[in-house]
Motif scaffolding. Sequence first.
Motif: not given
Length: 160
Positions: A1-17
Motif C-alpha cells: 500500500m502507498k499513501e498519497v497526499k493531495i494538496e490544494t493551494t488557494l489565494q484568499l483575499f480579505d474582501d471584494i475590495n
Amino acid sequence: MKEVKIETTLQLFDDINELPEDIKSLMSIAIDARENAYAPYSNFNVGASLLLDNNEVVIGNNQENASYPSGLCAERTAIYYAGAKYPDAKILKMALTASSKNKVTDKPIPPCGACRQAIAEYELKQDHNIEIYFMGAKGKVAKSSSLSNLLPFIFESSVL
C-alpha cells in the motif's frame, strides 16, 4: 500500500475590495445576478458571472423548482448558456457569490459537486484552466487557479 497526499493551494483575499479591478467588476456582476436568483424553497441565492476569451460576460443564477431535482445551480446555468451561445469561446474566469436569507454567509462558498463536474468538463474541453473566485454575501474571497484544486480526482471521458 502507498499513501498519497493531495494538496490544494488557494489565494484568499480579505474582501471584494482587495480583488484586481477586472475581478471586482466580474464579482459585482455575479452579485447582481445573485439578487435575481429564484430560490423560494432554499432561500439560498447564488450568482455567477463568466468572462469568456471573446470578452463577453455571461451570467447565471440558481433557479429552483418545487420538484427540487428540476432546479439548476447558478454555475451550470451560466456555463451551459455560454456553451450554447458561444460554443467556441473559452471560459477564462468565473466569479461566484452566495447568500442566505436564513443566516449570514461571510465565508467563501465553493461550487457544489455537480457544478464542479460541469466546470471540469469545460476545462478539459477547452484545454485551458478556469480561474474561479468565490465568496459568500460578504467577507473573504477565495481564488482557485483551476477546477482541479477543488476537484482533484476529475471524472472525465477517457474512462468511458
